[in-house]
Design a protein around this motif. Structure first.
Motif, PDB file in Angstrom:
ATOM      1  N   MET A   1       6.149  26.735  10.425  1.00 50.15           N
ATOM      2  CA  MET A   1       5.746  25.505  11.103  1.00 50.15           C
ATOM      3  C   MET A   1       6.888  24.494  11.164  1.00 50.15           C
ATOM      4  SD  MET A   1       3.593  23.411   8.358  1.00 50.15           S
ATOM      5  CE  MET A   1       3.986  22.073   9.445  1.00 50.15           C
ATOM      6  N   ALA A   2       7.669  24.495  10.074  1.00 54.58           N
ATOM      7  CA  ALA A   2       8.794  23.571  10.079  1.00 54.58           C
ATOM      8  C   ALA A   2       9.761  23.948  11.200  1.00 54.58           C
ATOM      9  CB  ALA A   2       9.509  23.619   8.740  1.00 54.58           C
ATOM     10  N   HIS A  55      11.664  16.659  -0.553  1.00 52.07           N
ATOM     11  CA  HIS A  55      11.291  16.682   0.868  1.00 52.07           C
ATOM     12  C   HIS A  55      10.142  15.724   1.175  1.00 52.07           C
ATOM     13  CE1 HIS A  55      12.762  21.183   0.735  1.00 52.07           C
ATOM     14  NE2 HIS A  55      13.712  20.322   0.414  1.00 52.07           N
ATOM     15  N   PRO A  73      12.328  12.434  13.482  1.00 50.92           N
ATOM     16  CA  PRO A  73      12.709  12.888  12.128  1.00 50.92           C
ATOM     17  C   PRO A  73      14.123  13.452  12.032  1.00 50.92           C
ATOM     18  CG  PRO A  73      10.984  14.293  13.057  1.00 50.92           C
ATOM     19  CD  PRO A  73      11.119  13.116  13.972  1.00 50.92           C
ATOM     20  N   LYS A  82      19.405  17.860   6.161  1.00 57.83           N
ATOM     21  CA  LYS A  82      18.850  19.179   6.445  1.00 57.83           C
ATOM     22  C   LYS A  82      19.662  19.908   7.521  1.00 57.83           C
ATOM     23  CE  LYS A  82      15.076  21.503   8.712  1.00 57.83           C
ATOM     24  NZ  LYS A  82      13.645  21.720   8.859  1.00 57.83           N
TER      25      LYS A  82
ATOM     26  N   ARG B 131      -0.302  15.387   4.088  1.00 63.73           N
ATOM     27  CA  ARG B 131       0.798  14.512   4.507  1.00 63.73           C
ATOM     28  C   ARG B 131       1.969  15.339   5.032  1.00 63.73           C
ATOM     29  NH1 ARG B 131       5.311  12.367   1.964  1.00 63.73           N
ATOM     30  NH2 ARG B 131       5.982  10.367   2.845  1.00 63.73           N
ATOM     31  N   ARG B 132       2.221  16.453   4.382  1.00 66.91           N
ATOM     32  CA  ARG B 132       3.312  17.319   4.835  1.00 66.91           C
ATOM     33  C   ARG B 132       3.072  17.837   6.258  1.00 66.91           C
ATOM     34  NH1 ARG B 132       7.311  18.035   1.862  1.00 66.91           N
ATOM     35  NH2 ARG B 132       7.222  17.927  -0.400  1.00 66.91           N
ATOM     36  N   ILE B 133       1.801  17.962   6.617  1.00 66.51           N
ATOM     37  CA  ILE B 133       1.493  18.508   7.948  1.00 66.51           C
ATOM     38  C   ILE B 133       1.443  17.408   9.004  1.00 66.51           C
ATOM     39  CG2 ILE B 133      -0.233  19.764   9.303  1.00 66.51           C
ATOM     40  CD1 ILE B 133      -1.031  21.112   6.575  1.00 66.51           C
ATOM     41  N   PRO B 136       5.320  13.456  10.830  1.00 63.78           N
ATOM     42  CA  PRO B 136       6.444  14.194  11.433  1.00 63.78           C
ATOM     43  C   PRO B 136       7.708  14.203  10.565  1.00 63.78           C
ATOM     44  CG  PRO B 136       5.458  12.689  13.015  1.00 63.78           C
ATOM     45  CD  PRO B 136       4.807  12.399  11.703  1.00 63.78           C
ATOM     46  N   GLU B 137       7.993  13.046   9.930  1.00 64.66           N
ATOM     47  CA  GLU B 137       9.251  13.000   9.172  1.00 64.66           C
ATOM     48  C   GLU B 137       9.186  13.880   7.929  1.00 64.66           C
ATOM     49  OE1 GLU B 137       6.972  10.716   8.994  1.00 64.66           O
ATOM     50  OE2 GLU B 137       7.130   9.397   7.250  1.00 64.66           O
ATOM     51  N   VAL B 138       7.952  14.114   7.427  1.00 64.23           N
ATOM     52  CA  VAL B 138       7.811  14.984   6.261  1.00 64.23           C
ATOM     53  C   VAL B 138       7.731  16.445   6.719  1.00 64.23           C
ATOM     54  CG1 VAL B 138       6.617  15.259   4.060  1.00 64.23           C
ATOM     55  CG2 VAL B 138       6.417  13.120   5.307  1.00 64.23           C
ATOM     56  N   ARG B 139       7.015  16.662   7.830  1.00 62.04           N
ATOM     57  CA  ARG B 139       6.887  18.025   8.355  1.00 62.04           C
ATOM     58  C   ARG B 139       8.265  18.616   8.677  1.00 62.04           C
ATOM     59  NH1 ARG B 139       3.141  17.458  12.638  1.00 62.04           N
ATOM     60  NH2 ARG B 139       4.851  17.121  14.092  1.00 62.04           N
ATOM     61  N   TYR B 140       9.132  17.746   9.206  1.00 64.49           N
ATOM     62  CA  TYR B 140      10.468  18.209   9.571  1.00 64.49           C
ATOM     63  C   TYR B 140      11.232  18.751   8.357  1.00 64.49           C
ATOM     64  CZ  TYR B 140      15.108  18.124  11.711  1.00 64.49           C
ATOM     65  OH  TYR B 140      16.337  18.473  12.193  1.00 64.49           O
ATOM     66  N   LEU B 141      10.967  18.172   7.187  1.00 65.04           N
ATOM     67  CA  LEU B 141      11.701  18.575   5.980  1.00 65.04           C
ATOM     68  C   LEU B 141      10.994  19.691   5.213  1.00 65.04           C
ATOM     69  CD1 LEU B 141      12.474  14.973   4.643  1.00 65.04           C
ATOM     70  CD2 LEU B 141      14.042  16.457   5.900  1.00 65.04           C
ATOM     71  N   THR B 142       9.733  19.956   5.601  1.00 69.45           N
ATOM     72  CA  THR B 142       8.885  20.850   4.803  1.00 69.45           C
ATOM     73  C   THR B 142       9.156  22.308   5.124  1.00 69.45           C
ATOM     74  OG1 THR B 142       7.143  19.185   4.655  1.00 69.45           O
ATOM     75  CG2 THR B 142       6.484  21.483   4.350  1.00 69.45           C
ATOM     76  N   ASN B 143       9.176  23.134   4.082  1.00 68.53           N
ATOM     77  CA  ASN B 143       9.151  24.578   4.299  1.00 68.53           C
ATOM     78  C   ASN B 143       8.069  25.189   3.404  1.00 68.53           C
ATOM     79  OD1 ASN B 143      10.346  24.877   1.744  1.00 68.53           O
ATOM     80  ND2 ASN B 143      12.380  24.636   2.652  1.00 68.53           N
TER      81      ASN B 143
END
Lengths: 449, 219
Positions: A1-2, A55, A73, A82, B131-133, B136-143
């Motif tokens: 998803m990322a 993160h 972002p 990143k 929140r991770r989903i 947007p600013e957190v989703r971008y960093l999330t894996n």
């Protein structure tokens, strides 16, 4: 998803330095340089910063680029990390020339190293340090935006930022002395005075474009009766674009010449003009490269010097500056030295109406010019000005409450704010604190009246 | 089932604690040695006074400007972290086990309170996951690893709650509770959960730079 959110940002800006540098790269060279930098020059800080970052995205709101791009972002501090250093580490240096071009553009033109995000990260992760590593890698690969690379070449050839020749420098001092002597007959700019209390140092652009600042400083020094001097040799310039492109070796040479000059003149202190990055270079980074924990000779920024002069009664207020003023806190002397209260003390003393912009002090938004970004030159100007829309909004809010003049005690901030004021049609005037002091202080001839 | 229970509640507990403590010490000491070798300036500029000043201001909710700007997140993360550390240390069931083994004990949480704090942790995991989903600013960093970490943290609390309330399959859940707790402990030093052990040092270092060198606040 990322991955879906992560569209590759392709730049339309063509910079000769980046293009031609990248054309000479091979994947083997890239891997070797990255390996060398990471192995020889980084350690616990990089490792801890990368592994501790959870993160959370809380650094985002710190960044003017992020705020100015409708919270995209990719412009958040961690977002830029990143796209650059995380990828480099993950790929163990196996990245291609296109990646280096993109990383170079991000590191040099989308981050001002203003350290605001270090104040917003719950872990205090210093993103400016991480971005500096990317710049260092780009520099060692020969991929540096052309304009700032040229400036660094000037440093290497002349020990000043603006290709000012040795005789031109001396000539400029004599010229400004003559000019100012029209106003104050006994005025001197004492050159090469051994054992003076103060070595007054400026940055390359002052003799080149803004020599009236040397004139004004001379008037302030003479009025206050300061025992000061300026050198006649290279080593007078404290600016440093080598620091910002990651050419640390040259940064060290510059600072060595600078401190050597101060020691040769046997001065007690160095006072520097209203510049931010130069202060960072002599107080924070260049001295460290040379192994001095703190500068070997005390260095103080103009703001602190004006504050001292005013407190000691050596300069006095003759009249108050009439227009409403607001104060822009430069990163390198506020987050870099905590001079915000002294600056306000002096500003308020000389002005009739002081209007704070918000946020202010250590939380002020960056001018978007510092960190070498404005020095990357015309190709990136539009991007730089559009990348700081939030600053225009902040300034406009101050204007709507009566601020007509912005005081910005930093050359880079001046350049950046001028472009922002012009682009967004704010119609505000930008001044150095020294401009205001010069205009409003008691001067010898008026004391005689 | 009994054999498995004996194994996870006996030797595995020891193993988990040894790896957690040993691993944390290993991470800290090896990082300290690396810093000495490669980042000597960290030692030069580290100032206890300003390190504590910084840690203090970031451990108190709503002290930093950033925490004021995100009031809900501040509330949730503080409640989440406090409950996460506090609950297992002062849970009656845990203290009884220790009392049986070593005959020592200490103050414990009332039952309702323990339930409440457990729910806070579980809800916190859900909140942070969502929140991770959605941000947007957190989703971008999330894996993926970020969700795994949240699951690792949530699992001992979900299973503990389940088995304590004797819901169906509570024996199995009890074993899973102990096991997932052990996995969590083991993972702390070797994943981004190590932010727990490195926080005082990253915070302290930047606090020292901002306070002692740059004469300015860092919150």
């Amino acid at each position: 998803m990322a991955e879906s959110a992560e569209k590759m940002k392709t730049s339309k800006i063509i910079d000769k330095g980046i293009e031609e540098g990248a054309a000479n790269l091979s994947s083997k060279k890239i891997e070797k340089v990255i390996h060398d930098v990471l192995q020889n020059e980084t350690g616990a800080r990089l490792k801890t910063y990368v592994e501790t970052c959870i993160h959370c995205g809380l650094c985002s709101d710190a960044c003017h680029f992020y705020l100015s791009h409708d919270k995209d972002p990719r412009y958040s501090p961690a977002g830029k990390v990143k796209q650059t250093i995380w990828k480099i580490l993950k790929a163990k240096g196996k990245v291609d020339a296109d990646f280096i071009k993109k990383a170079c553009e991000i590191a040099f033109t989308e981050c001002n190293l203003c350290r605001r995000c270090a104040m917003y990260c719950p872990f205090g992760i210093d993103v400016s340090y991480l971005i500096s590593i990317v710049r260092r890698i780009c520099f060692k690969l020969g991929v540096v935006p052309q304009y700032i690379a040229d400036t660094a070449h000037s440093h290497a050839s002349t020990l000043n930022q603006m290709w000012v020749k040795d005789d031109e420098w001396i000539d400029t001092l004599f010229w400004q002395e003559e000019e100012a002597a029209d106003e104050i007959p006994n005025l001197r700019i004492p050159v090469e005075k051994q054992g003076a209390d103060i070595f007054y140092s400026v940055i390359g652009p002052e003799p080149k474009f803004r020599s009236q600042l040397i004139y004004q400083a001379a008037v302030i020094m003479n009025t206050a009766g300061v025992n000061w001097t300026m050198p006649a040799t290279p080593g007078w310039d404290n600016s440093d674009m080598c620091m910002y492109i990651g050419e640390n070796e040259m940064m060290g040479r510059l600072k060595k010449a600078y401190f050597d000059t101060a020691m040769r003149l046997k001065v007690k202190r160095i006072v520097m003009g209203e510049c931010g990055h130069a202060f960072r270079s002599i107080y924070d980074q260049g001295n460290r490269w040379l192994g001095w924990k703190m500068p070997p000779i005390p260095v103080i920024h103009a703001i602190e010097f004006y504050y001292e002069l005013l407190k000691e009664g050596k300069i006095r207020v003759a009249k108050k500056y009439e227009k409403g003023v607001t104060f822009h806190d430069p990163c390198n002397i506020v987050r870099g030295r905590g001079l915000h209260e002294m600056a306000r003390y002096v500003t308020k003393a000389f002005t009739r109406e002081f209007i704070e912009m918000h946020p202010n002090r250590e939380h002020n938004y960056c001018c978007c010019a510092g960190g070498g970004v404005i020095n990357c030159g015309p190709p990136f100007k539009k991007k730089r000005v559009e990348g700081d829309r939030i600053k225009a909004e902040q300034l406009f809010a101050a204007k709507s409450r009566g601020a007509e003049t912005i005081i910005a005690p930093c050359h880079n901030c001046h350049g950046g704010l001028e472009d922002i004021v012009h682009h967004y049609g704010l119609g505000m005037e930008i001044k150095f604190l020294g401009d205001i002091i010069y205009e409003c202080m008691e001067k010898p001839e008026s004391m005689g009246e | 089932m009994h054999e498995i229970y004996k194994f996870v509640s006996g030797p595995l507990v020891w193993l988990a604690f040894i790896i957690f403590v040993g691993g944390s010490l290993y991470r800290l000491i090896s990082m300290a040695i690396l810093a000495k070798k490669k980042d000597g300036l960290v030692y030069e500029y580290f100032s206890l006074k300003y390190a504590f000043r910084s840690i203090y201001h970031w451990l108190i909710p709503f002290c930093s400007r950033n925490s004021q700007q995100h009031p809900w997140l501040t509330l949730v993360t503080f409640a989440f972290h406090v409950s996460l550390i506090f609950t297992p240390l002062f849970l009656l069931a845990h203290i009884i086990l220790i009392k049986e083994s070593w005959d020592i004990s200490w103050w414990f949480l009332p039952e309702g309170m323990a339930d409440f704090l457990t729910i806070v942790v579980i809800a916190g995991c859900v909140f942070l996951g969502i929140r991770r989903i959605v941000r947007p600013e957190v989703r971008y960093l999330t894996n993926t690893s970020d969700f795994i970490i949240l699951a690792l943290v949530g699992l001992p609390f979900i299973t503990g709650f389940w088995s304590f309330h004797q819901w169906p399959g509570s024996t199995f859940m009890g074993i899973l509770h102990i096991f997932s707790g052990e996995v969590l402990l083991v993972m702390i030093p070797f994943t981004r959960l190590s932010h727990m052990i490195f926080f005082p040092f990253t915070r302290g270092y930047i606090g020292s730079e901002f306070g002692a060198v740059r004469n300015v606040k860092d919150w």
